[in-house]
Design a protein around this motif. Sequence first.
Motif, PDB file in Angstrom:
ATOM      1  N   ALA A  14      36.030  13.711  37.562  1.00 14.62           N
ATOM      2  CA  ALA A  14      37.134  13.589  38.524  1.00 14.62           C
ATOM      3  C   ALA A  14      38.220  14.609  38.203  1.00 14.62           C
ATOM      4  CB  ALA A  14      37.679  12.166  38.503  1.00 14.62           C
ATOM      5  N   GLU A  40      39.131  10.735  32.509  1.00 18.05           N
ATOM      6  CA  GLU A  40      40.579  10.807  32.283  1.00 18.05           C
ATOM      7  C   GLU A  40      41.277   9.691  33.056  1.00 18.05           C
ATOM      8  OE1 GLU A  40      42.426  14.742  32.044  1.00 18.05           O
ATOM      9  OE2 GLU A  40      40.485  15.538  32.640  1.00 18.05           O
ATOM     10  N   ARG A  47      44.676  22.194  36.788  1.00 21.26           N
ATOM     11  CA  ARG A  47      45.022  22.501  35.390  1.00 21.26           C
ATOM     12  C   ARG A  47      45.930  23.718  35.199  1.00 21.26           C
ATOM     13  NH1 ARG A  47      41.667  18.858  32.439  1.00 21.26           N
ATOM     14  NH2 ARG A  47      40.070  18.155  33.871  1.00 21.26           N
ATOM     15  N   GLN A  82      35.786   5.960  33.846  1.00 21.07           N
ATOM     16  CA  GLN A  82      34.701   5.643  32.916  1.00 21.07           C
ATOM     17  C   GLN A  82      33.959   6.913  32.552  1.00 21.07           C
ATOM     18  OE1 GLN A  82      33.140   2.817  31.536  1.00 21.07           O
ATOM     19  NE2 GLN A  82      35.016   1.728  32.067  1.00 21.07           N
ATOM     20  N   ARG A  83      33.283   6.885  31.414  1.00 19.99           N
ATOM     21  CA  ARG A  83      32.359   7.973  31.064  1.00 19.99           C
ATOM     22  C   ARG A  83      30.992   7.619  31.638  1.00 19.99           C
ATOM     23  NH1 ARG A  83      28.823   8.946  27.045  1.00 19.99           N
ATOM     24  NH2 ARG A  83      29.310   6.971  26.045  1.00 19.99           N
ATOM     25  N   ALA A 110      30.295  17.603  38.236  1.00 19.46           N
ATOM     26  CA  ALA A 110      31.452  18.509  38.130  1.00 19.46           C
ATOM     27  C   ALA A 110      32.154  18.162  36.824  1.00 19.46           C
ATOM     28  CB  ALA A 110      32.374  18.326  39.330  1.00 19.46           C
ATOM     29  N   THR A 111      31.398  18.315  35.734  1.00 24.04           N
ATOM     30  CA  THR A 111      31.862  17.807  34.433  1.00 24.04           C
ATOM     31  C   THR A 111      32.697  18.826  33.651  1.00 24.04           C
ATOM     32  OG1 THR A 111      29.658  18.362  33.595  1.00 24.04           O
ATOM     33  CG2 THR A 111      30.051  16.059  34.128  1.00 24.04           C
ATOM     34  N   GLY A 112      32.929  20.012  34.213  1.00 27.25           N
ATOM     35  CA  GLY A 112      33.871  20.957  33.596  1.00 27.25           C
ATOM     36  C   GLY A 112      33.532  21.292  32.155  1.00 27.25           C
ATOM     37  N   GLY A 113      34.539  21.240  31.307  1.00 26.55           N
ATOM     38  CA  GLY A 113      34.319  21.589  29.905  1.00 26.55           C
ATOM     39  C   GLY A 113      35.422  21.030  29.034  1.00 26.55           C
ATOM     40  N   GLY A 279      31.729  24.037  39.933  1.00 25.00           N
ATOM     41  CA  GLY A 279      32.913  24.191  39.087  1.00 25.00           C
ATOM     42  C   GLY A 279      32.580  24.866  37.765  1.00 25.00           C
ATOM     43  N   GLU A 296      35.174  30.058  35.026  1.00 23.04           N
ATOM     44  CA  GLU A 296      36.129  29.011  34.610  1.00 23.04           C
ATOM     45  C   GLU A 296      37.441  29.281  35.319  1.00 23.04           C
ATOM     46  OE1 GLU A 296      36.311  29.352  30.360  1.00 23.04           O
ATOM     47  OE2 GLU A 296      34.138  29.185  30.179  1.00 23.04           O
ATOM     48  N   TRP A 298      40.235  28.338  38.810  1.00 25.05           N
ATOM     49  CA  TRP A 298      40.738  27.453  39.867  1.00 25.05           C
ATOM     50  C   TRP A 298      40.004  27.743  41.165  1.00 25.05           C
ATOM     51  CZ3 TRP A 298      42.731  28.254  44.630  1.00 25.05           C
ATOM     52  CH2 TRP A 298      43.450  27.207  45.221  1.00 25.05           C
ATOM     53  N   PHE A 299      39.870  29.014  41.522  1.00 26.28           N
ATOM     54  CA  PHE A 299      39.285  29.413  42.807  1.00 26.28           C
ATOM     55  C   PHE A 299      37.826  28.973  42.898  1.00 26.28           C
ATOM     56  CE2 PHE A 299      37.203  32.790  45.390  1.00 26.28           C
ATOM     57  CZ  PHE A 299      37.829  32.522  46.593  1.00 26.28           C
ATOM     58  N   PHE A 325      40.540  35.240  39.761  1.00 21.79           N
ATOM     59  CA  PHE A 325      41.492  34.373  39.054  1.00 21.79           C
ATOM     60  C   PHE A 325      42.785  35.119  38.803  1.00 21.79           C
ATOM     61  CE2 PHE A 325      41.820  35.989  34.763  1.00 21.79           C
ATOM     62  CZ  PHE A 325      40.646  36.700  34.577  1.00 21.79           C
TER      63      PHE A 325
HETATM   64  C1  LIG Z   1      45.495  25.017  30.528  1.00 18.31           C
HETATM   65  C2  LIG Z   1      44.682  25.636  31.637  1.00 18.31           C
HETATM   66  C3  LIG Z   1      45.246  26.609  32.449  1.00 18.31           C
HETATM   67  C4  LIG Z   1      44.497  27.201  33.457  1.00 18.31           C
HETATM   68  N1  LIG Z   1      45.069  28.186  34.221  1.00 18.31           N
HETATM   69  C5  LIG Z   1      44.336  28.797  35.182  1.00 18.31           C
HETATM   70  C6  LIG Z   1      44.910  29.835  35.973  1.00 18.31           C
HETATM   71  O1  LIG Z   1      46.072  30.226  35.808  1.00 18.31           O
HETATM   72  N2  LIG Z   1      44.127  30.433  36.918  1.00 18.31           N
HETATM   73  C7  LIG Z   1      42.832  30.051  37.141  1.00 18.31           C
HETATM   74  O2  LIG Z   1      42.163  30.619  38.006  1.00 18.31           O
HETATM   75  N3  LIG Z   1      42.268  29.042  36.411  1.00 18.31           N
HETATM   76  C8  LIG Z   1      42.987  28.421  35.433  1.00 18.31           C
HETATM   77  N4  LIG Z   1      42.416  27.418  34.678  1.00 18.31           N
HETATM   78  C9  LIG Z   1      41.002  27.049  34.921  1.00 18.31           C
HETATM   79  C10 LIG Z   1      40.847  25.929  35.967  1.00 18.31           C
HETATM   80  O3  LIG Z   1      41.812  24.953  35.808  1.00 18.31           O
HETATM   81  C11 LIG Z   1      39.451  25.325  35.813  1.00 18.31           C
HETATM   82  O4  LIG Z   1      38.545  26.344  36.147  1.00 18.31           O
HETATM   83  C12 LIG Z   1      39.227  24.100  36.679  1.00 18.31           C
HETATM   84  O5  LIG Z   1      40.041  23.038  36.245  1.00 18.31           O
HETATM   85  C13 LIG Z   1      37.768  23.655  36.624  1.00 18.31           C
HETATM   86  O6  LIG Z   1      37.604  22.482  37.346  1.00 18.31           O
HETATM   87  P1  LIG Z   1      36.335  21.515  37.131  1.00 18.31           P
HETATM   88  O7  LIG Z   1      36.556  20.361  38.021  1.00 18.31           O
HETATM   89  O8  LIG Z   1      35.095  22.315  37.225  1.00 18.31           O
HETATM   90  O9  LIG Z   1      36.412  21.046  35.602  1.00 18.31           O
HETATM   91  P2  LIG Z   1      37.523  20.128  34.908  1.00 18.31           P
HETATM   92  O10 LIG Z   1      38.842  20.396  35.547  1.00 18.31           O
HETATM   93  O11 LIG Z   1      37.357  20.370  33.446  1.00 18.31           O
HETATM   94  O12 LIG Z   1      37.091  18.636  35.243  1.00 18.31           O
HETATM   95  C14 LIG Z   1      35.942  18.040  34.714  1.00 18.31           C
HETATM   96  C15 LIG Z   1      36.192  16.562  34.538  1.00 18.31           C
HETATM   97  O13 LIG Z   1      34.947  15.920  34.256  1.00 18.31           O
HETATM   98  C16 LIG Z   1      35.164  14.883  33.344  1.00 18.31           C
HETATM   99  N5  LIG Z   1      33.885  14.524  32.690  1.00 18.31           N
HETATM  100  C17 LIG Z   1      33.110  15.308  31.901  1.00 18.31           C
HETATM  101  N6  LIG Z   1      32.015  14.631  31.494  1.00 18.31           N
HETATM  102  C18 LIG Z   1      32.093  13.396  32.039  1.00 18.31           C
HETATM  103  C19 LIG Z   1      31.277  12.226  31.965  1.00 18.31           C
HETATM  104  N7  LIG Z   1      30.139  12.186  31.267  1.00 18.31           N
HETATM  105  N8  LIG Z   1      31.676  11.128  32.635  1.00 18.31           N
HETATM  106  C20 LIG Z   1      32.823  11.132  33.358  1.00 18.31           C
HETATM  107  N9  LIG Z   1      33.641  12.212  33.454  1.00 18.31           N
HETATM  108  C21 LIG Z   1      33.285  13.328  32.809  1.00 18.31           C
HETATM  109  C22 LIG Z   1      36.197  15.465  32.387  1.00 18.31           C
HETATM  110  O14 LIG Z   1      36.865  14.446  31.677  1.00 18.31           O
HETATM  111  C23 LIG Z   1      37.104  16.222  33.364  1.00 18.31           C
HETATM  112  O15 LIG Z   1      38.158  15.423  33.808  1.00 18.31           O
HETATM  113  C24 LIG Z   1      43.157  26.799  33.657  1.00 18.31           C
HETATM  114  C25 LIG Z   1      42.571  25.821  32.827  1.00 18.31           C
HETATM  115  C26 LIG Z   1      43.325  25.253  31.826  1.00 18.31           C
HETATM  116  C27 LIG Z   1      42.693  24.209  30.927  1.00 18.31           C
END
Ligand SMILES: Cc1cc2nc3c(=O)[nH]c(=O)nc-3n(C[C@H](O)[C@H](O)[C@H](O)COP(=O)(O)OP(=O)(O)OC[C@H]3O[C@@H](n4cnc5c(N)ncnc54)[C@H](O)[C@@H]3O)c2cc1C
Length: 419
Positions: A14, A40, A47, A82-83, A110-113, A279, A296, A298-299, A325
């Motif tokens: 999420a 979370e 972010r 929940q995880r 969309a588990t990010g990193g 993502g 990694e 936002w876009f 980015f």
């Molecule tokens: C401090 C910071 C500054 C940034 N600044 C920029 C910027 O200026 N410009 C730019 O282009 N990008 C920036 N980024 C990058 C951008 O924010 C990320 O690329 C974006 O957040 C990725 O989104 P996402 O949803 O793929 O992953 P995330 O935002 O990481 O979300 C993934 C979510 O999945 C959850 N998750 C993982 N595994 C599980 C599981 N098993 N069960 C349940 N939940 C789970 C995690 O807890 C997390 O909440 C920044 C990132 C950070 C950390």
Amino acid sequence: MHSPLSAGMVIIGAGHCGGRAAQALREAGWTGPIHLVGMERHAPYERPPLSKELLTGEKTAESCQLRSMQTIINDGIRLHTQRVSSIDTAAHYITLANGQVLPYYRLLLATGGSARCLDIPGANQPEVLTLRTVDDALLLAQRLGANRHLLVIGGGFIGLEVAASARRIGMAVTLVEGAPRLLGRAVPADVAASVLALHQAREVDVRLGVLPTAIAPHPPGGVRVRLSDGQHIDVDTVLVGIGMKPTTDLARASGLAVAQGILVDANLRTSAPDVFAAGDVAEFPSPFSGLPMRQETWFNAETQARVAAHNMLGGQELAHQPPWFWSDQYNHQLQVCGEPALGTQMVVRELGEGDHVTFHLNAQDRVVGMSAWGLTPRCLKEFKLARLLVERHVSANPEELRNPAVKLKALASVTAIAA
Ligand SMILES: Cc1cc2nc3c(=O)[nH]c(=O)nc-3n(C[C@H](O)[C@H](O)[C@H](O)COP(=O)(O)OP(=O)(O)OC[C@H]3O[C@@H](n4cnc5c(N)ncnc54)[C@H](O)[C@@H]3O)c2cc1C
């Protein structure tokens, strides 16, 4: 397989991408259940402010949210804090850590990193922090303040943005980077040199080619960090900004194909039927070279969320936007678009007063990338046009690109566009 309307859409993660995908599913007309599962305790949020306005106090945690909790509820999106512990891709269901089972019709990962941690003695001191989540940012913000000293480990984007934010609130900042230059291979040397010059002008003590070797408490409430050049430094707080690790363990354990990230095709489909990934965690074919890549940014989270949602509903949309980015540091912005690594030639367009755009051209003189640095908002219009040249993959004369008297707008519209 379960019926679509009883099982519904399930999104694991999420964060930005998961939150936006849930919204996009509703906007595209999906009326069945949507389950958004994240570890979370917050509603999905963006972010980028975590290393910038949240640290300087210009934004609150709540103002980083993608949408308010009430809007999510009004949209009928069920948010589970929940995880997810397992996925059964054959039977189409996931199991949460509390034992709850959620069947799915289509699933999005969309588990990010997570932030990489430092592996040296003493790195587990409470004064040593990483930055990935809003809770990390709130903890770091509590430790920042004038008359305090911050050590940033890592000269990448997050480390540099935190250094800039800490300087803006009057904190003493030292930054150590193991490589001989900032920002690794993410930007050309001229951009890295401009970034270094600005941080030095703002009195950040930048030490290149230096690594931390050990950390110990000193005095109580602070730490002494030993460095590879034999020196040591006493600080109140350490921020480790050495990159992130994509969260692929769940996908791997579920039998999905995983390399650097979860492998997907251009429609963001994984190796399992009805399972998508998007993502930061997704490894997808580059729109220019077709080679696997991960982003990694936002876009990428924003655009892939919408593509994934569309395709979960049976669409065939391609994730083919060129990467883009930005990074804000002090009153300057850095932007990278496209794939500079595919370029064989760099052409620098000076915009005056230190602002510049570097174009990356391939062997056929097509613009495959741009890296830019300059004062905001002065340079933003020019950056936008430079990005357009990359998006249109135009073929351009290097001399015209270099010459600020030749308008980028004209080059974007008159030059040939790749098939
Ligand atoms: C401090 C910071 C500054 C940034 N600044 C920029 C910027 O200026 N410009 C730019 O282009 N990008 C920036 N980024 C990058 C951008 O924010 C990320 O690329 C974006 O957040 C990725 O989104 P996402 O949803 O793929 O992953 P995330 O935002 O990481 O979300 C993934 C979510 O999945 C959850 N998750 C993982 N595994 C599980 C599981 N098993 N069960 C349940 N939940 C789970 C995690 O807890 C997390 O909440 C920044 C990132 C950070 C950390």
